[in-house]
Design a protein around this motif. Structure first.
Motif, PDB file in Angstrom:
ATOM      1  N   CYS A 179       0.593  -1.613   0.332  1.00 50.03           N
ATOM      2  CA  CYS A 179      -0.111   0.270   0.183  1.00 50.03           C
ATOM      3  C   CYS A 179       1.046   1.172   0.387  1.00 50.03           C
ATOM      4  CB  CYS A 179      -0.212  -0.278   1.299  1.00 50.03           C
ATOM      5  SG  CYS A 179      -2.256  -1.872   1.783  1.00 50.03           S
TER       6      CYS A 179
ATOM      7  N   ASP B  61      -8.384   2.937   7.566  1.00 51.10           N
ATOM      8  CA  ASP B  61      -8.885   4.261   7.003  1.00 51.10           C
ATOM      9  C   ASP B  61     -10.424   3.423   6.026  1.00 51.10           C
ATOM     10  OD1 ASP B  61      -6.774   6.079   7.042  1.00 51.10           O
ATOM     11  OD2 ASP B  61      -6.023   5.020   5.642  1.00 51.10           O
TER      12      ASP B  61
ATOM     13  N   TRP C 208       0.607   5.884   0.631  1.00 53.93           N
ATOM     14  CA  TRP C 208      -0.377   6.613   1.323  1.00 53.93           C
ATOM     15  C   TRP C 208       0.335   8.043   0.694  1.00 53.93           C
ATOM     16  CZ3 TRP C 208       0.782   2.467   4.246  1.00 53.93           C
ATOM     17  CH2 TRP C 208       2.003   2.418   4.967  1.00 53.93           C
ATOM     18  N   GLN C 209       0.094   9.478   0.745  1.00 53.88           N
ATOM     19  CA  GLN C 209       0.065  10.765   0.809  1.00 53.88           C
ATOM     20  C   GLN C 209       1.313  10.912   1.684  1.00 53.88           C
ATOM     21  OE1 GLN C 209      -3.056  12.619  -0.216  1.00 53.88           O
ATOM     22  NE2 GLN C 209      -1.703  13.916  -1.553  1.00 53.88           N
TER      23      GLN C 209
ATOM     24  N   TRP D 266       0.595  11.209  -3.787  1.00 54.51           N
ATOM     25  CA  TRP D 266       0.289   9.778  -4.747  1.00 54.51           C
ATOM     26  C   TRP D 266      -1.943  10.018  -4.940  1.00 54.51           C
ATOM     27  CZ3 TRP D 266       3.052   5.813  -5.239  1.00 54.51           C
ATOM     28  CH2 TRP D 266       4.464   5.816  -4.003  1.00 54.51           C
TER      29      TRP D 266
ATOM     30  N   ASN E 207      -2.566  10.374   6.188  1.00 56.76           N
ATOM     31  CA  ASN E 207      -3.116  10.434   4.799  1.00 56.76           C
ATOM     32  C   ASN E 207      -3.598   9.010   5.029  1.00 56.76           C
ATOM     33  OD1 ASN E 207      -3.257  13.782   4.210  1.00 56.76           O
ATOM     34  ND2 ASN E 207      -0.617  12.675   3.973  1.00 56.76           N
ATOM     35  N   ALA E 208      -5.320   8.755   3.909  1.00 53.64           N
ATOM     36  CA  ALA E 208      -5.881   7.802   4.064  1.00 53.64           C
ATOM     37  C   ALA E 208      -5.127   7.114   2.891  1.00 53.64           C
ATOM     38  CB  ALA E 208      -7.078   7.477   3.177  1.00 53.64           C
ATOM     39  N   VAL E 209      -4.935   5.194   3.074  1.00 57.53           N
ATOM     40  CA  VAL E 209      -3.867   4.363   2.030  1.00 57.53           C
ATOM     41  C   VAL E 209      -4.505   5.224   0.624  1.00 57.53           C
ATOM     42  CG1 VAL E 209      -3.789   2.198   1.210  1.00 57.53           C
ATOM     43  CG2 VAL E 209      -3.969   2.726   3.114  1.00 57.53           C
ATOM     44  N   SER E 210      -3.811   5.363  -0.868  1.00 55.95           N
ATOM     45  CA  SER E 210      -4.440   5.884  -2.619  1.00 55.95           C
ATOM     46  C   SER E 210      -4.129   4.452  -3.228  1.00 55.95           C
ATOM     47  CB  SER E 210      -3.040   6.947  -2.433  1.00 55.95           C
ATOM     48  OG  SER E 210      -3.578   8.167  -1.203  1.00 55.95           O
TER      49      SER E 210
ATOM     50  N   ARG F  82      -2.811   0.547   8.393  1.00 53.38           N
ATOM     51  CA  ARG F  82      -3.674   1.918   7.583  1.00 53.38           C
ATOM     52  C   ARG F  82      -4.882   1.301   6.684  1.00 53.38           C
ATOM     53  NH1 ARG F  82      -1.075   7.040   7.062  1.00 53.38           N
ATOM     54  NH2 ARG F  82       1.159   7.204   8.568  1.00 53.38           N
TER      55      ARG F  82
ATOM     56  N   LEU G   4      -8.078   6.092  -2.977  1.00 53.33           N
ATOM     57  CA  LEU G   4      -8.691   7.146  -2.858  1.00 53.33           C
ATOM     58  C   LEU G   4      -9.230   7.820  -4.462  1.00 53.33           C
ATOM     59  CD1 LEU G   4      -7.726   9.524  -0.520  1.00 53.33           C
ATOM     60  CD2 LEU G   4      -6.477  10.337  -1.646  1.00 53.33           C
TER      61      LEU G   4
END
Length: 203
Positions: free
Chosen positions: A86, A152, A88-89, A202, A97-100, A148, A117
């Motif tokens: 995974c 998230d 994220w940003q 991301w 920041n959430a997993v992108s 995460r 995202l």
């Protein structure tokens, strides 16, 4: 792009997990460098005694369309070991920041990439595989990824193996150069991971 993979039986889990992580890095570099990327493309693999290729699927942003592709994959239906990674940003202090992006590989020759995202929801079949205790999820530094995903998206990932733990228990000398993906891949596969876009945006 070519990766040199080992063929000894004792490296089967390592091989699958590292191959997944390396392909994921390659895919992400293409996405983040803004180069054209197709929905389905291949990454060539050069092994000591044969050649193979990874099929990479960049999933649609609509979950039900993504599920149609996932359900059509026999590798995903019958896998017992899946690579997981995974991204994220980058975060500042006290920022979350959430997993992108999520990369899931049910075999050493196929990888699914989901831009979470930008999706309306996490595809149901990805959730099923992640939560299925009969499917072992492997990766490098995977504990942070599963933490995460729980925070998230409320997904509890079951049956997780960190490749660093496998190496430490079986061949600790491979960690002399470090325990990061880049260090392990260089030691085990002789391949240097491109870190150019690791700290990119991301979103």
């Amino acid at each position: 792009m070519a990766f040199l993979l080992t063929r000894s039986p004792q490296h089967s889990i390592l091989e699958t997990g590292l191959a997944v992580a390396l392909v994921a890095a390659y895919v992400l570099n293409k996405i983040l460098s803004k180069r054209n990327i197709k929905r389905v493309f291949t990454v060539n693999v050069a092994a000591a005694d044969s050649e193979a290729s990874f099929t990479v699927h960049l999933l649609p942003k609509t979950a039900h369309k993504a599920d149609e592709i996932l359900l059509d994959s026999e590798q995903l239906q019958y896998t017992r070991v899946a690579g997981l990674d995974c991204e994220w940003q980058p975060e500042r202090e006290r920022e979350h920041n959430a997993v992108s992006l999520l990369q899931l590989a049910p075999a050493a020759d196929i990888c699914f990439v989901a831009q979470l995202l930008h999706m309306d929801k996490v595809p149901e079949h990805i959730q099923y595989v992640l939560q299925d205790p009969s499917v072992i999820k492997v990766g490098v530094g995977i504990r942070q990824d599963i933490k995460r995903l729980a925070q998230d998206y409320g997904i509890t990932v079951r049956s997780v193996v960190d490749l660093v733990d496998v190496i430490r228990a079986t061949q600790p000398s491979l960690l002399l150069g470090g325990s990061s993906l880049a260090a392990i891949s260089k030691t085990l596969l002789g391949y240097e991971v491109d870190k150019t876009y690791q700290c990119s945006d991301w979103a």
